[in-house]
Design an enzyme around this catalytic site. Structure first.
Site, PDB file in Angstrom:
ATOM      1  N   ASP A 341     -10.431 -11.734   0.838  1.00  0.00           N
ATOM      2  CA  ASP A 341      -9.573 -10.606   1.189  1.00  0.00           C
ATOM      3  C   ASP A 341      -9.530  -9.632  -0.006  1.00  0.00           C
ATOM      4  O   ASP A 341      -9.946  -9.954  -1.118  1.00  0.00           O
ATOM      5  CB  ASP A 341      -8.174 -11.080   1.589  1.00  0.00           C
ATOM      6  N   GLU A 537       1.438  -5.252   6.422  1.00  0.00           N
ATOM      7  CA  GLU A 537       1.459  -6.265   5.354  1.00  0.00           C
ATOM      8  C   GLU A 537       2.830  -6.371   4.671  1.00  0.00           C
ATOM      9  O   GLU A 537       3.859  -6.261   5.321  1.00  0.00           O
ATOM     10  CB  GLU A 537       0.319  -5.988   4.373  1.00  0.00           C
TER      11      GLU A 537
HETATM   12  C1  BGC Z   1      -6.253  -0.494   1.971  1.00  0.00           C
HETATM   13  C2  BGC Z   1      -6.158  -1.630   2.956  1.00  0.00           C
HETATM   14  C3  BGC Z   1      -5.976  -2.881   2.219  1.00  0.00           C
HETATM   15  C4  BGC Z   1      -4.851  -2.783   1.219  1.00  0.00           C
HETATM   16  C5  BGC Z   1      -4.716  -4.026   0.408  1.00  0.00           C
HETATM   17  C6  BGC Z   1      -5.080  -0.498   1.045  1.00  0.00           C
HETATM   18  O1  BGC Z   1      -5.178   0.547   0.131  1.00  0.00           O
HETATM   19  O2  BGC Z   1      -6.310   0.702   2.657  1.00  0.00           O
HETATM   20  O3  BGC Z   1      -7.290  -1.722   3.758  1.00  0.00           O
HETATM   21  O4  BGC Z   1      -5.733  -3.881   3.138  1.00  0.00           O
HETATM   22  O5  BGC Z   1      -5.008  -1.686   0.373  1.00  0.00           O
HETATM   23  O6  BGC Z   1      -3.728  -3.931  -0.575  1.00  0.00           O
HETATM   24  C1  BGC Z   2      -5.736  -7.431   4.525  1.00  0.00           C
HETATM   25  C2  BGC Z   2      -6.833  -7.881   5.451  1.00  0.00           C
HETATM   26  C3  BGC Z   2      -7.796  -6.757   5.696  1.00  0.00           C
HETATM   27  C4  BGC Z   2      -8.310  -6.205   4.392  1.00  0.00           C
HETATM   28  C5  BGC Z   2      -9.249  -5.037   4.554  1.00  0.00           C
HETATM   29  C6  BGC Z   2      -6.266  -6.746   3.308  1.00  0.00           C
HETATM   30  O1  BGC Z   2      -5.223  -6.198   2.576  1.00  0.00           O
HETATM   31  O2  BGC Z   2      -4.957  -8.550   4.155  1.00  0.00           O
HETATM   32  O3  BGC Z   2      -6.291  -8.343   6.650  1.00  0.00           O
HETATM   33  O4  BGC Z   2      -8.850  -7.209   6.500  1.00  0.00           O
HETATM   34  O5  BGC Z   2      -7.224  -5.782   3.609  1.00  0.00           O
HETATM   35  O6  BGC Z   2      -8.598  -3.903   4.944  1.00  0.00           O
END
Ligand code: BGC
Ligand code: BGC
Length: 667
Positions: A341, A537
């Site tokens: 991840d 998230e």
């Molecule tokens: C991204 C997401 C990612 C997240 C993780 C964001 O800036 O756009 O895709 O899941 O950061 O912290």
């Molecule tokens: C998320 C994932 C996601 C990844 C890419 C992460 O922050 O936990 O679920 O697939 O970002 O965007």
């Protein structure tokens, strides 16, 4: 089924790879090309000069042949995933570093957010990958978690919690297929979906990404994987993508308040016995792997702390060899690839070199290390992993295993034969047919919680008075992972709001007044649409230091997330329920919201609408009886926040509405 790669040792390949190891530095594409011109251009590729270029050979043979030709640097490059924005700034990096994959993070779209611009971006990156010595195509990944939500104009489906309410795995499969078609037609061949997480605590900001609190339900709904990937051997079709079961495992099962740093529930610690973990966290993965042959698995940011061992020794899932290699790959026979991840390995204790070695040795195959520049990311990852192999901290056999898994996916997806976007389905993106399926899913996801005096369905002839903050907000009803990572109330995407749906279905007069300040006509039936502001998230966690703060939208403070209705929504309910002929309340949210008893007693019909996505007309379909209410609660609906975590099977179970509750109407 997907062709099965030879497991374990790579035999002759690794011996040869050892010899090739001498060339550790990445060879610039141009030098390499003159050294081996026969393998370079698209024209010569068509001649299938080498075994790996020959589509008539088995994937296994092709992988072994290609692996035997690769330098360590080329192998490590394949294990590396960068983010679109950093790569777009200098696409030549793809060839220079030999990158294996690029992703679009949440909201990371081309400047012009159209299917054509997406496909052009992916194809331009692909040209870079094909210009390398061996011409290994790039794999492009994106979070199509409720349809291809980043793409403006895509069909946006209900988030998983709503799909869990339908109890319809075949519908989930159809949705996966449509999402796959819309994703692949615009370039990406890989989705980081579905989340087969089991949300045990609704205060978790990712509850809506879960099909529900029962691991058996998540296992059933993992049928969506077959929609994404097809039924074996279909991955090279223009309407399929590689799927990802995530987040392995226990992501929805962390203990409130034990998280590290800023995080409370999301990315926290699962404290469980082995048996409990197996039942609540691992069950869906057995289905995803054994039944649906999922192509990739993403470990969770969270940690596991076994209660048998005495708490106090949490191990990050990205470092968990026993679970990632032992349970997933060896015991379950998972032969796809494990993708880390977003910067998750940075949370493993130790130096960056230790983080890299630990996670590779634990069994992670590809690394989402999005950034370049000042933030440690993909260039450092490549250097660090090469050094770790040279030092003996990571065995070559582990590298070969990882690369074999990645190459297998690329061969199965047909990328060596058809590396560029097959755009034949591009006009299907957001098509009427696709939106019809989404509308059906919305209708089937609505859960009727109370229905006094048969308030619902409403008659088409009734006058309707619509209020509440979420009645006419497509951004709110789509939720997180839409256009931007966090989603936003202000987002406008093609589709219909719930109000649009009501206006189209009602033959009587429709009055809309968000705060219920307009006079309520005598005899009008009230529909008050209330709910949550979008989030994703940890920003969706209830409580904790990051409460309500979203840096994704320029550091704007948002309404705090409490599972309580806002004062404005509560006031609208009270006004409408006091004056309208009947009052129906629709809750648009990623999880249950607290309805205090004094409010509940004023409401005639209460509906959990979840996060329906682009098709608000599906809500109107059940409100007006065009379709029956059939949805059932995928999570327990608590009386108060302090009942969390509350789940079916608890010894002191006393919810407002039990897991599985849902009244039916009509036929
Ligand atoms: C991204 C997401 C990612 C997240 C993780 C964001 O800036 O756009 O895709 O899941 O950061 O912290
Ligand atoms: C998320 C994932 C996601 C990844 C890419 C992460 O922050 O936990 O679920 O697939 O970002 O965007």
């Amino acid at each position: 089924m997907r062709s099965h790669r030879q497991r374990g040792a790579i035999g002759g390949a690794s011996a040869l790879a050892g010899l090739l190891c001498a060339t550790l530095l990445v060879t610039p594409a141009s030098t390499a090309a003159s050294a081996t011109p026969a393998t370079n251009s698209a024209a010569t590729r068509a001649h299938h000069a080498l075994p790996y270029q020959n589509p008539r050979l088995s994937t296994e043979t092709r992988v072994a042949d290609l692996l035997s030709r690769m330098t360590l640097a080329e192998k490590v490059g394949q294990m590396t995933q960068a983010e679109r924005a950093d790569v777009a700034a200098d696409p030549g990096q793809i060839a220079e570093l030999g990158l294996g994959s690029v992703l679009s993070g949440g909201g990371s779209t081309p400047a012009e957010n159209t299917p054509e611009a997406w496909a052009d971006t992916v194809d331009a990156f692909q040209e870079q990958a094909l210009s390398t010595r061996l011409g290994i195509p790039l794999l492009y990944g994106v979070d199509s978690v409720h349809g291809h939500g980043n793409l403006n104009g895509a069909t946006v489906f209900p988030h998983n919690i709503g799909l869990g309410a339908t109890r319809d795995p075949k519908l989930a499969e159809r949705i996966g297929h449509i999402a796959a078609e819309e994703t692949r037609a615009s370039g990406p061949q890989w989705t980081f979906a579905p989340c087969i997480c089991v949300a045990r605590d609704d205060r978790w900001g990712r509850t809506y990404e879960s099909f529900g609190e029962d691991p058996k339900l998540a296992a059933k709904m993992s049928q969506m994987i077959e929609g994404f990937q097809g039924d074996g051997g279909d991955l090279d079709d223009p309407d399929r993508v590689l799927a990802t079961a995530k987040h392995f495992a226990g992501d929805g099962f962390t203990t409130f308040g034990t998280g590290e740093g800023d995080y409370t529930i999301d990315q926290g610690i699962t404290q469980a016995s082995h048996a409990e973990f197996e039942r609540l966290a691992l069950t869906p993965y057995v289905a995803a792997i054994k039944k649906h042959d999922v192509g990739s698995v993403m470990p969770s940011f969270s940690s596991v702390d076994w209660t048998e061992d005495g708490l106090g020794n949490p191990v990050k899932m990205h470092a968990h060899q026993e679970l990632v290699t032992g349970w997933l790959k060896q015991k379950q026979g998972f032969d796809g690839l494990v993708i880390s991840d977003w910067r998750a390995i940075h949370q493993i204790p130790g130096t960056y070199a230790e983080q890299v070695a630990t996670s590779v040795n634990a069994g992670v195959d590809m690394f989402m290390e999005p950034f370049s520049g000042d933030t440690v990311g993909y260039p450092q990852f490549i250097e660090t992993l090469i050094a770790a192999v040279e030092d003996g901290a990571v065995p070559m056999a582990r590298i070969d295993d990882a690369v074999s898994r990645i190459l297998t996916a690329k061969f199965d997806l047909g990328l060596f034969e058809k590396p560029f976007t097959d755009r034949r389905n591009i006009d299907e993106i957001g098509s009427a047919d696709h939106r019809r399926v989404a509308r059906e899913a919305v209708a089937k996801s609505q859960v009727l919680l109370t229905n006094r005096r048969h308030t619902l369905p409403l008659s088409g002839h009734d006058d309707v008075y619509v209020a509440g903050s979420k009645a006419d907000s497509i951004g709110d009803q789509a939720g997180g992972w839409t256009i931007t990572w966090q989603g936003n109330s202000t987002h406008q995407i093609p589709g219909d709001t719930i109000l649009d749906g009501i206006e189209a279905a009602a033959h009587g007069e429709v009055t809309h007044s968000p705060d219920a300040s307009a006079p309520i006509p005598a005899g009008a039936h009230g529909v008050v649409v209330v709910g949550e502001h979008p989030y994703a998230e940890g920003f969706g966690d209830v409580g904790g230091p990051r409460w309500g703060y979203d840096p994704g939208e320029g550091g704007v403070l948002r309404p705090a997330l409490t599972m309580q209705l806002s004062d404005a929504d509560t006031a609208a309910i009270e006004k409408v329920c006091a004056a309208a002929a009947t009052c129906t309340v629709l809750v648009v949210s990623g999880r249950p919201m607290i309805i205090p008893p004094e409010l509940l007693s004023q409401i005639d019909a209460l509906v959990a609408s979840w996060l329906p996505g682009s098709e608000g007309k599906g809500v109107a379909d059940v409100l007006f009886g065009r379709r029956p209410f059939t949805g059932k609660l995928p999570v327990t609906w608590p009386r108060s926040v302090d009942q969390e975590p509350i789940n079916i099977g608890d010894s002191d179970y006393d919810p407002l509405f039990a897991y599985g509750h849902g009244l039916r109407t009509g036929r």
